[in-house]
Design an enzyme around this catalytic site. Sequence first.
Site, PDB file in Angstrom:
ATOM      1  N   PRO A 143       0.789  -1.237   0.000  1.00 18.79           N
ATOM      2  CA  PRO A 143       0.000   0.000   0.000  1.00 18.79           C
ATOM      3  C   PRO A 143       0.820   1.287   0.000  1.00 18.79           C
ATOM      4  CG  PRO A 143       0.194  -0.801   2.235  1.00 18.79           C
ATOM      5  CD  PRO A 143       0.973  -1.770   1.353  1.00 18.79           C
ATOM      6  N   GLU A 144       2.130   1.191  -0.150  1.00 17.29           N
ATOM      7  CA  GLU A 144       2.992   2.363   0.061  1.00 17.29           C
ATOM      8  C   GLU A 144       2.577   3.564  -0.786  1.00 17.29           C
ATOM      9  OE1 GLU A 144       5.388  -1.145   1.429  1.00 17.29           O
ATOM     10  OE2 GLU A 144       4.033  -0.706  -0.230  1.00 17.29           O
ATOM     11  N   ALA A 145       2.291   3.353  -2.078  1.00 16.39           N
ATOM     12  CA  ALA A 145       1.952   4.494  -2.940  1.00 16.39           C
ATOM     13  C   ALA A 145       0.679   5.183  -2.475  1.00 16.39           C
ATOM     14  CB  ALA A 145       1.806   4.037  -4.387  1.00 16.39           C
TER      15      ALA A 145
ATOM     16  N   LEU B  90       4.083   7.116  -0.269  1.00 17.17           N
ATOM     17  CA  LEU B  90       5.440   6.579  -0.201  1.00 17.17           C
ATOM     18  C   LEU B  90       5.694   5.669  -1.398  1.00 17.17           C
ATOM     19  CD1 LEU B  90       5.265   5.659   3.596  1.00 17.17           C
ATOM     20  CD2 LEU B  90       6.427   7.661   2.601  1.00 17.17           C
TER      21      LEU B  90
ATOM     22  N   LEU C  54      -0.132   5.677   0.429  1.00 19.82           N
ATOM     23  CA  LEU C  54       0.211   6.433   1.628  1.00 19.82           C
ATOM     24  C   LEU C  54       1.188   7.575   1.326  1.00 19.82           C
ATOM     25  CD1 LEU C  54       0.731   3.364   3.990  1.00 19.82           C
ATOM     26  CD2 LEU C  54      -1.281   4.850   3.873  1.00 19.82           C
TER      27      LEU C  54
END
Length: 261
Positions: free
Chosen positions: A147-149, A153, A151
Site C-alpha cells: 500500500p505504500e503508494a 510513499l 500512503l
Amino acid sequence: MTGDDPHGWVRTARDGAVLTVTLDRADQLNAQTPDTWAALAAVGHGLDDGVRVVVVRGEGRSFSAGLDRSLFTPDPATPGGLGELGRLPAAELQERIRRYQAGFRWLRAPGIVSVAAVQGHAIGAGAQLALACDLRVLTEDAALRLPEATLGLVPDLTGTSTLVELVGYSRALELCLTGRAVGAAEAQAIGLANAVVPAAGLDGAVAALVTAITAAPVGASRETAALVRAAVRNDPDTQDAAERAAQARRLAELAELAGRG
C-alpha cells in the site's frame, strides 16, 4: 511500540542446514521497526557455509502487518519515524534506507535458498519480506499487499525488483499503484506463491519443500540456484556461458570425487 526489543523481535533456530528466522511479535501482528531490519541484516551477516535453506515466518496469526504504526508520525523526535527520516539530508536518508534494505536483500544471497511461510496478512514491509525470499508457501487465508503508494510513499525494501521478476512489469505496476490485496489463490495464479495450503498444513508443506531442496547435492543445488537467479537479468549469450562454466565446475568436482573412490 509495545516496548523495545534488543533483538528487533527476531529469533532464530538452527536445525542442521536449515535456519528458521521468526518475527516474534504476535501481539502486534509482527509489525516491523528499524530494529527488526537491523536484526534481520545481522542474521544474514552471520550466515555460515553450512546453511542451505533459510525459512522466514511470523509468529501468531499473521506473517507481518508491515511497518509499526507508531512510526507513521510527523514527530521528528521519534527515532526511525517518518517525521525524523523526512528531515534528514538526502544522502544521509538514502544511506539509512540502504541499511534497512540490507535486512531483506541477503535472503537471495549465494549459497542459500530462502522460503517464506506466509499466513494471514503480509502488508507493506511484510509483503516485501515475503517477496525477498526465493520461494513462498501461503495459507489459504493469506493476503499480500503493497500500500505504500496510497500512503504517499514507495516500496523501498527491495520489493519492486523482486515483484517485477515474479509477475512482470504491468502486473507489478498495477499492484504497487493500487495497493490492493492479493489473496492466496490469485497469488498462486500469477506466480507470487509456489504453493497454497490450509493453515493447518503450513508447517508440513514448508518442511516437505525444505526436504526436497536439501535432497540435491549441495554443490549442484547452489550452482543451479545461482544460474536461475542470473537468468532473470542475463542476455542469452551471457546465460549460456554461465551454464557452461557452472557445468564445467560440477563435472570437475564429480570427476575428483570419483577419483577418490
